[in-house]
Design a protein around this motif. Structure first.
Motif, short mmCIF file in Angstrom:
data_model
loop_
_atom_site.label_atom_id
_atom_site.label_comp_id
_atom_site.label_asym_id
_atom_site.label_seq_id
_atom_site.Cartn_x
_atom_site.Cartn_y
_atom_site.Cartn_z
N LEU A 65 0.81 -1.22 0.00
CA LEU A 65 0.00 0.00 0.00
C LEU A 65 0.85 1.27 0.00
CD1 LEU A 65 -2.65 -1.16 2.62
CD2 LEU A 65 -2.98 -0.93 0.13
N GLY A 66 2.18 1.11 0.03
CA GLY A 66 3.07 2.26 0.01
C GLY A 66 3.30 2.90 1.37
N TYR A 67 3.08 2.14 2.46
CA TYR A 67 3.21 2.70 3.81
C TYR A 67 4.16 1.90 4.70
CZ TYR A 67 -0.75 5.70 2.77
OH TYR A 67 -1.56 6.65 2.21
N GLU A 68 5.11 1.21 4.12
CA GLU A 68 6.01 0.38 4.92
C GLU A 68 6.80 1.21 5.94
OE1 GLU A 68 9.68 -2.81 4.56
OE2 GLU A 68 8.64 -2.17 2.75
N CYS A 69 7.36 2.33 5.52
CA CYS A 69 8.16 3.16 6.44
C CYS A 69 7.31 3.70 7.59
CB CYS A 69 8.82 4.31 5.70
SG CYS A 69 10.13 3.77 4.60
N GLU A 70 6.10 4.14 7.27
CA GLU A 70 5.20 4.66 8.31
C GLU A 70 4.79 3.54 9.28
OE1 GLU A 70 4.75 7.35 4.78
OE2 GLU A 70 4.93 5.20 5.08
N PHE A 71 4.57 2.34 8.75
CA PHE A 71 4.15 1.23 9.60
C PHE A 71 5.29 0.76 10.51
CE2 PHE A 71 3.82 -3.36 10.40
CZ PHE A 71 2.67 -3.36 11.17
N THR A 72 6.45 0.50 9.94
CA THR A 72 7.55 -0.06 10.73
C THR A 72 8.31 0.99 11.52
OG1 THR A 72 9.17 0.17 8.95
CG2 THR A 72 7.92 -1.91 9.05
N GLN A 73 8.25 2.25 11.10
CA GLN A 73 9.04 3.32 11.72
C GLN A 73 10.51 2.92 11.77
OE1 GLN A 73 7.33 4.72 15.41
NE2 GLN A 73 5.26 4.59 14.58
N SER A 74 10.95 2.20 10.73
CA SER A 74 12.33 1.72 10.58
C SER A 74 12.73 0.72 11.66
CB SER A 74 13.33 2.89 10.56
OG SER A 74 13.05 3.74 9.47
N HIS A 75 11.77 0.05 12.29
CA HIS A 75 12.04 -0.96 13.31
C HIS A 75 11.71 -2.35 12.75
CE1 HIS A 75 12.24 2.40 15.99
NE2 HIS A 75 12.24 1.66 17.08
N SER A 76 12.59 -3.31 13.01
CA SER A 76 12.30 -4.69 12.68
C SER A 76 11.45 -5.27 13.81
CB SER A 76 13.59 -5.50 12.57
OG SER A 76 14.21 -5.60 13.83
N GLU A 77 11.02 -6.49 13.65
CA GLU A 77 10.23 -7.16 14.69
C GLU A 77 10.99 -7.24 16.01
OE1 GLU A 77 7.75 -11.33 15.26
OE2 GLU A 77 8.95 -11.01 13.47
N ILE A 78 12.25 -7.64 15.94
CA ILE A 78 13.05 -7.74 17.16
C ILE A 78 13.32 -6.36 17.75
CG2 ILE A 78 15.28 -7.81 15.98
CD1 ILE A 78 14.40 -9.77 19.15
N ASP A 79 13.49 -5.35 16.89
CA ASP A 79 13.67 -3.98 17.39
C ASP A 79 12.48 -3.55 18.24
OD1 ASP A 79 16.10 -3.70 16.04
OD2 ASP A 79 15.19 -2.67 14.33
N TRP A 80 11.27 -3.85 17.78
CA TRP A 80 10.06 -3.48 18.54
C TRP A 80 10.02 -4.20 19.88
CZ3 TRP A 80 7.65 0.74 18.06
CH2 TRP A 80 7.46 1.35 16.82
N SER A 81 10.36 -5.49 19.88
CA SER A 81 10.35 -6.24 21.14
C SER A 81 11.36 -5.67 22.12
CB SER A 81 10.64 -7.72 20.89
OG SER A 81 9.59 -8.31 20.18
N VAL A 82 12.57 -5.38 21.62
CA VAL A 82 13.61 -4.81 22.49
C VAL A 82 13.18 -3.44 23.00
CG1 VAL A 82 15.97 -3.90 22.52
CG2 VAL A 82 15.49 -6.12 21.46
N THR A 83 12.67 -2.59 22.10
CA THR A 83 12.23 -1.24 22.49
C THR A 83 11.13 -1.30 23.54
OG1 THR A 83 12.82 -0.34 20.34
CG2 THR A 83 11.22 0.91 21.63
N CYS A 84 10.13 -2.12 23.31
CA CYS A 84 8.98 -2.16 24.22
C CYS A 84 9.31 -2.77 25.57
CB CYS A 84 7.82 -2.91 23.57
SG CYS A 84 7.10 -2.02 22.18
N THR A 85 10.22 -3.74 25.61
CA THR A 85 10.55 -4.37 26.89
C THR A 85 11.70 -3.68 27.60
OG1 THR A 85 11.96 -6.00 25.80
CG2 THR A 85 9.67 -6.63 26.22
N SER A 86 12.35 -2.71 26.95
CA SER A 86 13.47 -2.00 27.57
C SER A 86 13.06 -0.69 28.22
CB SER A 86 14.56 -1.71 26.54
OG SER A 86 15.10 -2.90 26.06
N ARG A 87 11.90 -0.16 27.87
CA ARG A 87 11.47 1.12 28.43
C ARG A 87 11.17 0.98 29.91
NH1 ARG A 87 7.42 2.82 23.57
NH2 ARG A 87 9.06 3.40 22.13
N ARG A 88 11.53 2.01 30.63
CA ARG A 88 11.24 2.04 32.06
C ARG A 88 9.96 2.82 32.28
NH1 ARG A 88 14.10 -1.96 33.93
NH2 ARG A 88 16.29 -1.76 33.46
N GLY A 89 9.15 2.38 33.17
CA GLY A 89 7.91 3.07 33.46
C GLY A 89 6.95 2.14 34.17
N PRO A 90 5.84 2.67 34.68
CA PRO A 90 4.93 1.87 35.48
C PRO A 90 4.27 0.73 34.71
CG PRO A 90 3.97 4.01 34.98
CD PRO A 90 5.39 4.04 34.53
#
Length: 113
Positions: A65-90
């Motif tokens: 659909l021409g929206y790969e960059c917007e969808f992934t935000q330049s993150h791979s699947e593992i990047d998203w997992s690392v990002t989401c589980t590395s953030r600190r917060g409640p």
């Protein structure tokens, strides 16, 4: 159109079925209903047959659909997992035996057994 890991009633009545990987076949994260923490779940095996991870399926659809960059935000699947589980917060402090790390530019999930 549905994406299912199993041939169930939903898949049976769908016009198009996209075979999706099960939990052991993808790098992911989870949390319980009342659990305030995200926990990393590293992949333990490759997806069976023609199944693909949710990220792979939806990235391919977004690309068509021409929206790969917007969808992934330049993150791979593992990047998203690392990002989401590395953030600190409640609601996102990593817990349990799994930890996310980045070495030599490559993201990894590791777990103590």
């Amino acid at each position: 159109m549905v994406h299912e890991a199993w041939w169930n009633t939903t898949a049976k009545f769908a016009g198009i079925v996209l075979p999706v990987a099960t939990s052991p076949e993808r790098d992911d994260f989870t949390a319980g209903f009342s659990d305030p923490h995200l926990v990393a779940m590293p992949k333990v095996r490759e997806p069976a047959g023609e199944s693909r991870t949710d990220h792979h399926i939806f990235t391919a659809l977004a690309s068509q659909l021409g929206y790969e960059c917007e969808f992934t935000q330049s993150h791979s699947e593992i990047d998203w997992s690392v990002t989401c589980t590395s953030r600190r917060g409640p609601t996102s402090a990593p817990t349990g035996p799994c930890r996310a790390s980045t070495t030599s530019g490559e993201a990894r999930l590791s777990c103590r057994r």
